[in-house]
Every structure is written in structure tokens, then in C-alpha cells.
Design a protein around this motif. Structure first.
Motif, mmCIF file in Angstrom:
data_model
loop_
_atom_site.group_PDB
_atom_site.id
_atom_site.type_symbol
_atom_site.label_atom_id
_atom_site.label_comp_id
_atom_site.label_asym_id
_atom_site.label_seq_id
_atom_site.Cartn_x
_atom_site.Cartn_y
_atom_site.Cartn_z
ATOM 1 N N ALA A 139 0.830 -1.292 0.106
ATOM 2 C CA ALA A 139 -0.081 -0.053 0.038
ATOM 3 C C ALA A 139 0.840 1.074 0.019
ATOM 4 O O ALA A 139 0.334 2.261 -0.461
ATOM 5 C CB ALA A 139 -0.719 0.041 1.152
ATOM 6 N N TRP A 140 2.053 1.110 0.664
ATOM 7 C CA TRP A 140 2.935 2.326 0.810
ATOM 8 C C TRP A 140 3.146 2.883 -0.712
ATOM 9 O O TRP A 140 3.457 4.044 -0.926
ATOM 10 C CB TRP A 140 4.290 1.964 1.530
ATOM 11 N N ASP A 141 3.305 2.050 -1.694
ATOM 12 C CA ASP A 141 3.794 2.547 -2.923
ATOM 13 C C ASP A 141 2.597 3.259 -3.774
ATOM 14 O O ASP A 141 2.711 3.874 -4.685
ATOM 15 C CB ASP A 141 4.262 1.277 -3.813
ATOM 16 N N TYR A 142 1.397 3.436 -2.950
ATOM 17 C CA TYR A 142 0.202 4.177 -3.728
ATOM 18 C C TYR A 142 -0.114 5.007 -2.712
ATOM 19 O O TYR A 142 -1.383 5.505 -2.821
ATOM 20 C CB TYR A 142 -0.769 2.996 -4.183
ATOM 21 N N ASN A 143 0.502 5.633 -1.752
ATOM 22 C CA ASN A 143 -0.066 6.384 -0.608
ATOM 23 C C ASN A 143 0.598 7.781 -0.712
ATOM 24 O O ASN A 143 0.365 8.459 0.373
ATOM 25 C CB ASN A 143 0.651 5.673 0.620
ATOM 26 N N GLN A 144 1.181 8.263 -1.902
ATOM 27 C CA GLN A 144 1.491 9.694 -1.853
ATOM 28 C C GLN A 144 0.638 10.678 -1.988
ATOM 29 O O GLN A 144 -0.573 10.515 -2.713
ATOM 30 C CB GLN A 144 2.584 9.756 -3.067
ATOM 31 N N LYS A 145 0.885 11.692 -1.222
ATOM 32 C CA LYS A 145 -0.554 12.570 -1.255
ATOM 33 C C LYS A 145 -0.592 13.209 -2.509
ATOM 34 O O LYS A 145 0.475 13.698 -3.196
ATOM 35 C CB LYS A 145 -0.124 13.622 -0.175
ATOM 36 N N PRO A 146 -1.843 13.668 -3.087
ATOM 37 C CA PRO A 146 -1.893 14.185 -4.407
ATOM 38 C C PRO A 146 -0.963 15.306 -4.320
ATOM 39 O O PRO A 146 -0.795 15.879 -5.706
ATOM 40 C CB PRO A 146 -3.376 14.173 -4.673
ATOM 41 N N ASN A 147 -1.123 16.209 -3.672
ATOM 42 C CA ASN A 147 -0.277 17.685 -3.370
ATOM 43 C C ASN A 147 0.801 17.770 -2.861
ATOM 44 O O ASN A 147 1.394 18.641 -2.396
ATOM 45 C CB ASN A 147 -1.382 18.612 -2.933
ATOM 46 N N ALA A 148 1.581 16.499 -3.116
ATOM 47 C CA ALA A 148 2.853 16.394 -2.207
ATOM 48 C C ALA A 148 3.937 17.392 -3.053
ATOM 49 O O ALA A 148 3.993 17.364 -4.190
ATOM 50 C CB ALA A 148 3.512 14.728 -2.239
ATOM 51 N N ASP A 149 4.701 17.985 -1.886
ATOM 52 C CA ASP A 149 5.619 19.078 -2.692
ATOM 53 C C ASP A 149 6.744 19.094 -1.573
ATOM 54 O O ASP A 149 6.763 19.333 -0.561
ATOM 55 C CB ASP A 149 5.336 20.338 -2.869
ATOM 56 N N PRO A 150 8.162 18.364 -1.942
ATOM 57 C CA PRO A 150 8.320 17.828 -3.132
ATOM 58 C C PRO A 150 7.497 16.586 -3.451
ATOM 59 O O PRO A 150 7.086 15.904 -2.762
ATOM 60 C CB PRO A 150 9.791 17.570 -3.310
ATOM 61 N N LEU A 177 7.368 12.622 -3.945
ATOM 62 C CA LEU A 177 8.074 11.673 -3.189
ATOM 63 C C LEU A 177 7.806 10.215 -4.012
ATOM 64 O O LEU A 177 7.191 10.266 -5.071
ATOM 65 C CB LEU A 177 7.583 11.260 -1.876
ATOM 66 N N TRP A 178 8.172 9.248 -3.594
ATOM 67 C CA TRP A 178 7.908 7.891 -4.204
ATOM 68 C C TRP A 178 6.601 7.200 -4.151
ATOM 69 O O TRP A 178 5.929 7.735 -3.181
ATOM 70 C CB TRP A 178 8.827 6.865 -3.484
ATOM 71 N N GLY A 179 6.202 6.842 -5.241
ATOM 72 C CA GLY A 179 4.924 6.203 -5.301
ATOM 73 C C GLY A 179 3.875 7.025 -5.902
ATOM 74 O O GLY A 179 3.955 8.117 -6.428
ATOM 75 N N THR A 180 2.581 6.399 -6.203
ATOM 76 C CA THR A 180 1.654 7.000 -6.548
ATOM 77 C C THR A 180 0.410 7.497 -5.695
ATOM 78 O O THR A 180 0.794 7.093 -4.455
ATOM 79 C CB THR A 180 0.870 6.183 -7.741
ATOM 80 N N SER A 181 -0.498 8.206 -6.183
ATOM 81 C CA SER A 181 -1.557 8.632 -5.196
ATOM 82 C C SER A 181 -2.787 8.012 -5.212
ATOM 83 O O SER A 181 -3.752 8.296 -4.708
ATOM 84 C CB SER A 181 -1.943 9.936 -5.246
ATOM 85 N N PHE A 182 -2.952 6.587 -5.680
ATOM 86 C CA PHE A 182 -4.089 5.818 -6.050
ATOM 87 C C PHE A 182 -4.792 5.578 -4.797
ATOM 88 O O PHE A 182 -6.089 5.910 -4.588
ATOM 89 C CB PHE A 182 -3.738 4.393 -6.589
ATOM 90 N N LEU A 183 -4.262 5.310 -3.495
ATOM 91 C CA LEU A 183 -4.899 4.952 -2.067
ATOM 92 C C LEU A 183 -5.312 6.453 -1.547
ATOM 93 O O LEU A 183 -5.939 6.408 -0.484
ATOM 94 C CB LEU A 183 -4.083 4.104 -1.554
ATOM 95 N N GLN A 184 -4.963 7.412 -2.119
ATOM 96 C CA GLN A 184 -5.182 8.630 -1.481
ATOM 97 C C GLN A 184 -6.235 9.645 -2.199
ATOM 98 O O GLN A 184 -6.753 10.372 -1.674
ATOM 99 C CB GLN A 184 -3.821 9.726 -1.554
ATOM 100 N N LEU A 185 -6.704 8.791 -3.222
ATOM 101 C CA LEU A 185 -7.721 9.486 -4.094
ATOM 102 C C LEU A 185 -9.056 9.442 -3.776
ATOM 103 O O LEU A 185 -9.620 8.344 -3.269
ATOM 104 C CB LEU A 185 -7.633 9.163 -5.627
ATOM 105 N N PRO A 186 -9.726 10.423 -3.244
ATOM 106 C CA PRO A 186 -11.157 10.408 -2.782
ATOM 107 C C PRO A 186 -12.170 9.317 -3.725
ATOM 108 O O PRO A 186 -13.191 9.107 -3.234
ATOM 109 C CB PRO A 186 -11.743 11.656 -2.656
ATOM 110 N N GLU A 187 -11.725 9.510 -5.090
ATOM 111 C CA GLU A 187 -12.661 8.716 -5.879
ATOM 112 C C GLU A 187 -12.797 7.169 -5.502
ATOM 113 O O GLU A 187 -13.717 6.577 -5.851
ATOM 114 C CB GLU A 187 -11.983 8.958 -7.356
ATOM 115 N N PHE A 188 -11.709 6.652 -4.716
ATOM 116 C CA PHE A 188 -11.608 5.330 -4.528
ATOM 117 C C PHE A 188 -11.624 4.930 -3.168
ATOM 118 O O PHE A 188 -11.382 3.647 -2.929
ATOM 119 C CB PHE A 188 -10.353 4.862 -5.164
ATOM 120 N N VAL A 189 -12.090 5.927 -2.381
ATOM 121 C CA VAL A 189 -11.952 5.683 -0.832
ATOM 122 C C VAL A 189 -13.006 4.728 -0.405
ATOM 123 O O VAL A 189 -12.801 3.944 0.687
ATOM 124 C CB VAL A 189 -12.068 6.979 -0.169
ATOM 125 N N ASN A 190 -14.078 4.394 -1.045
ATOM 126 C CA ASN A 190 -15.129 3.508 -0.639
ATOM 127 C C ASN A 190 -14.964 2.064 -1.353
ATOM 128 O O ASN A 190 -15.590 1.080 -0.806
ATOM 129 C CB ASN A 190 -16.334 3.943 -1.000
#
Length: 460
Positions: A174-185, A187-200
Motif C-alpha cells: 500500500a505504501w507504493d500508492y500512498n503519496q499525497k496528491p499535492n505532495a511537494d516535493p 515523493l516515491w509512489g502514486t496517489s491511488f490510495l489517497q484519491l477520494p474517488e476510490f476511498v469507498n
């Protein structure tokens, strides 16, 4: 363990009893799954990434040959027909194919389904975002095209239960898909598990986060896939009879091996294990899996595991390891150094309340900073207890393997990792939908793994 006299526990028992009664007249009651047809760009087209040039940036080799045998991979040796060179990244198409070909309660209608499976190969779709430099800054886009497709082509599916009855496989941690969508700088990974579209959605991953209400961990795919009950029993008998002359084993590679060899590296559990093993070569076997050699030839670690009493499972970049499940399948008692390495992950497959019956726990802080010698701890365990633990490990082994279902052989009620994952997903979805229909959606956050505890307490 759940209090068997509590109201929530009694309600769960009543629900289980009602479901069992219903299943006598309709074996598919509460178990109907609809596989939503998705355009190839969300699944089969993604298989072409198996030899993409950007994979050179990863630690894993190309995996095109692992498509053989319906994604189990090529057989390793003719004399070991149940051993394959399997790639855990292909758990998504494996689930998809097995649901399509052998699940007995499929329905062509989403409206009649208790759960809807999305055959989206999410971890394969993530590869360009993880390893292709032009997409490094686009990680919040991972998965959005799927949601846009669902919203445009299947709006009723999202609106009727707000996505609570949808599930998919994510063959990664899960950590590989846990980057915040607005992360600056970035970081590693995608934001898939942080997207509200998939939270349910219910998402089955190889490793979950410490607060997993959204995802649930399921076992990594190992290299052992029996095609029949006799072959499964033959393997378990072989593992039970195996002469185990080595006290403990550690199979690992990459950064941990390099760190142990470096005089300037900071102390950590993996380098400490390697150092302790190097000083006790008569009691400890080290299997160097650097450069992906163990993925290409699992015999390199399977045979040593069959000859070892204990298999050490230290955390690496993340807490969990594929090796944990290989050790269970070979009857090598796993030794954990963090509770998040398994106990807090795989409640559908390994009973949380009984870990002391089939594993050993040693605090990594005691080993790294407290001077505890792992070999001394393991040697102090009476041989009779070791035998009982090994028996329990092998009893649990079918629950963490993915059988070769192609033969259609009857396993006579033996459930494998796939079966238990589907059971767990259906159970979780059913509870969430029931709470949603009662209008108390906040309770959804508190109904994750109670059934496992109830089943352990009452023996069913």
C-alpha cells in the motif's frame, strides 16, 4: 479475542447462522459476484509493460515469461510439477482469470450481484508512474481514468451504494500508492490510495497500512501451486518428514546484503541478522537473493527452507515479505521482528489470536540494540514445542498458497489464499453495505476484522 457474550459478537454469530441457513437452499446466497467488463486499456493491454525499457530502473527483471500457465509462470523442473517461477506482480490477472474460469457464483448482472469485481490491473498501470521519468510528477493521475470511465459508462454502479460493493486487487504494498496528491516535493509512489474517488472501494493489497479500513492484505504469490489434493498432501508430507539440520535461515538480498558488508552502515535488523549468521555458520544458512536470482530460481531458497527449522523474516523497506509465505509452505517456522510483518496484516488467512502457536516473535530493538542473539532464543525452545509449531505451520499452509486451478480437481473443501480472499472481501462488503443501508455510515470505519476473531473463538 472478541468477547463471545458481547452484543456485536452475538449479532455477528446470528448473521453467520442466517447466512449458513440460506446457503443450504442457495449455495450462492450472499456470494454472487459480477465481473465488470472493462476496456482492454485497464487490464490486458497493460501486460505489454512486462518488458518496458523503464523497468531497468527497478530491482525486478522483466516478467513476460511469467504469463505462462495462466499467470503462474513457467514450471521450474519436470520433477517438481507444482513449482513455478511465479511473479507476484501478476496476482491481478491471476485473480481475474480464476474468477472468470472457476468461480461458481458469477452473475452477468451487476444489479443482482452482492459484489462487483473490477478487473483493473492497478499495479501494472502504476509502473510508468513509478519508473518512467516523464511521469514522475503525474502520480495523482494513477487510476483516475478508471474512475472517469465508471462515472461516464456506469454511473448507476457508483451511485447505488457509493462504491462500497466494488473491489479490486492491487498487487503491491500500500505504501507504493500512498503519496499525497499535492505532495511537494514529489515523493516515491502514486496517489491511488489517497484519491477520494476510490476511498469507498475494497482493495486487496499485498501489504496494508496501519489504518486499513479501505484495503486488506492478502498473501503474496509464492512459487508452489499444487494442481490436485494428492499433490498438495504429498508436498505437506514431504515438508513434515524433511530432516532439518539447520537451526535458522535468512533469505534476502539487495540493500541488506550490501549494508551488512559496509563498515559505515547504520545498525538495522537485517544487517544484524546477517552479521549474527556469519558468526554462526554451523547453525544459520544465508541465501543471497540479490539481483533477483531467487525470483528466477526459487529452488535456491526452497530446498534450504525445507532443511531449516526457523526462517527469519525481518522487515525491509516495508514490514512484509514474500518469504514469509514461502517459509510457511515449506514448514519452516517464521520468526518475526515486527507485529506489522504479518500479525496486523493477514487476519483473513492467519488467525491473529494464535500466532504464538506457529511463529516466534523477537523484538528487533532487542536484537539490534539489546544484544539478544537470535540463535540463543531459538535454541532455547524445546524440541517438542518446535515439532508442534511446525505441525501448525503446515496445517495453515494451504491457506496462504494459490492452487493451480486449471485441472478442475476437487480439493474437497480445502480453501486456498484465493478462496479466503474472496470470502473476506464478500464479508467486508456485506457488512459495509448493511451499515450503509441502515443510515449509519460512520460505523463502516469500525467493522474490519471482527469475524476472524469470532470464528477463532467458536471454532467455525
Amino acid at each position: 479475542m472478541a468477547d463471545p457474550t458481547s452484543i456485536p459478537t452475538l449479532l455477528l454469530l446470528l448473521l453467520s447462522s442466517l447466512l449458513f441457513t440460506a446457503s443450504l437452499s442457495d449455495p450462492c446466497a450472499g456470494r454472487r459476484i459480477h465481473i465488470l467488463p472493462l476496456p482492454p486499456r485497464f487490464n490486458s493491454d497493460l501486460l505489454s509493460l512486462c518488458n518496458a525499457s523503464f523497468l531497468a530502473l527497478s530491482d525486478s527483471p522483466p516478467f513476460c515469461d511469467s504469463f505462462e500457465n495462466q499467470f503462474l509462470g513457467p514450471r521450474i523442473q519436470d520433477r517438481s510439477p507444482c513449482l513455478f517461477r511465479s511473479d507476484p506482480r501478476l496476482l491481478e490477472p491471476l485473480f481475474h482469470h480464476r474468477l472468470q474460469s472457476s468461480y461458481p457464483c458469477l452473475t452477468p448482472s451487476a444489479s443482482q450481484a452482492d459484489a462487483v469485481f473490477l478487473p483493473y490491473y492497478a499495479s501494472l498501470d502504476a509502473l510508468p508512474f513509478l519508473f518512467s521519468p516523464p511521469l514522475f510528477n503525474s502520480s495523482p493521475s494513477h487510476g483516475l481514468s478508471l474512475h472517469q470511465y465508471l462515472r461516464s459508462d456506469h454511473p448507476g454502479l457508483l451511485s447505488r451504494r457509493h462504491g462500497y460493493d466494488l473491489f479490486l486487487i492491487l498487487s503491491g504494498v500500500a505504501w507504493d500508492y500512498n503519496q499525497k496528491p499535492n505532495a511537494d516535493p514529489v515523493l516515491w509512489g502514486t496517489s491511488f490510495l489517497q484519491l477520494p474517488e476510490f476511498v469507498n472501494f475494497t482493495i486487496l493489497t499485498l501489504e496494508s497500512r496501519p489504518w486499513p479500513w479501505q484495503e486488506h492484505a492478502i498473501p503474496y504469490m509464492t512459487s508452489f501451486h499444487p494442481s490436485s489434493l494428492p499433490r498438495l498432501n504429498d508436498w505437506l508430507s514431504r515438508a513434515a518428514r524433511s530432516t532439518r539440520t539447520t537451526l535458522m535461515l535468512f533469505a534476502g538480498g539487495g540493500a541488506s546484503v550490501k549494508a551488512a558488508a559496509s563498515p559505515t552502515s547504520r545498525p538495522n535488523i537485517r544487517s544484524t541478522i546477517i552479521s549474527q549468521c556469519a558468526n554462526r555458520t554451523n547453525m544459520c544458512t544465508l541465501v543471497d537473493c540479490s539481483a533477483g536470482v531467487c525470483t528466477r530460481d526459487p529452488i535456491l531458497y526452497i530446498i534450504p527452507m525445507l532443511k531449516s527449522k526457523f526462517c527469519l523474516q525481518p522487515p525491509g523497506d516495508t514490514p512484509t515479505r514474500r518469504s514469509t509465505f514461502s517459509s510457511i509452505i515449506t514448514g519452516c517456522i517464521p520468526v518475526f521482528f515486527e507485529s506489522t510483518s504479518a500479525k496486523k496484516q493477514y487476519g483473513w488467512h492467519l488467525p491473529k489470536s494464535r500466532y504464538d502457536e506457529f511463529s516466534v516473535y523477537i523484538s528487533k530493538e532487542d536484537v539490534v540494540f539489546g544484544g539478544v542473539r537470535i540463535a540463543d532464543v531459538l535454541e532455547a525452545i524445546p524440541e517438542e514445542k518446535v515439532r508442534r509449531m511446525r505441525d501448525k505451520v503446515l496445517e495453515l499452509a494451504p491457506r496462504v498458497m494459490y492452487i493451480d486451478h486449471r485441472s478442475g480437481d476437487d480439493f474437497k473443501g480445502v480453501k486456498d489464499a484465493f478462496d479466503l480472499a474472496i470470502d473476506g472481501a464478500l464479508r467486508q462488503i456485506q457488512r459495509r453495505v448493511q451499515v450503509l443501508e441502515k443510515g449509519d455510515s460512520n460505523q463502516i470505519y469500525f467493522i474490519d476484522d471482527e469475524v476472524e476473531e469470532v470464528q477463532s473463538a467458536f471454532g467455525f
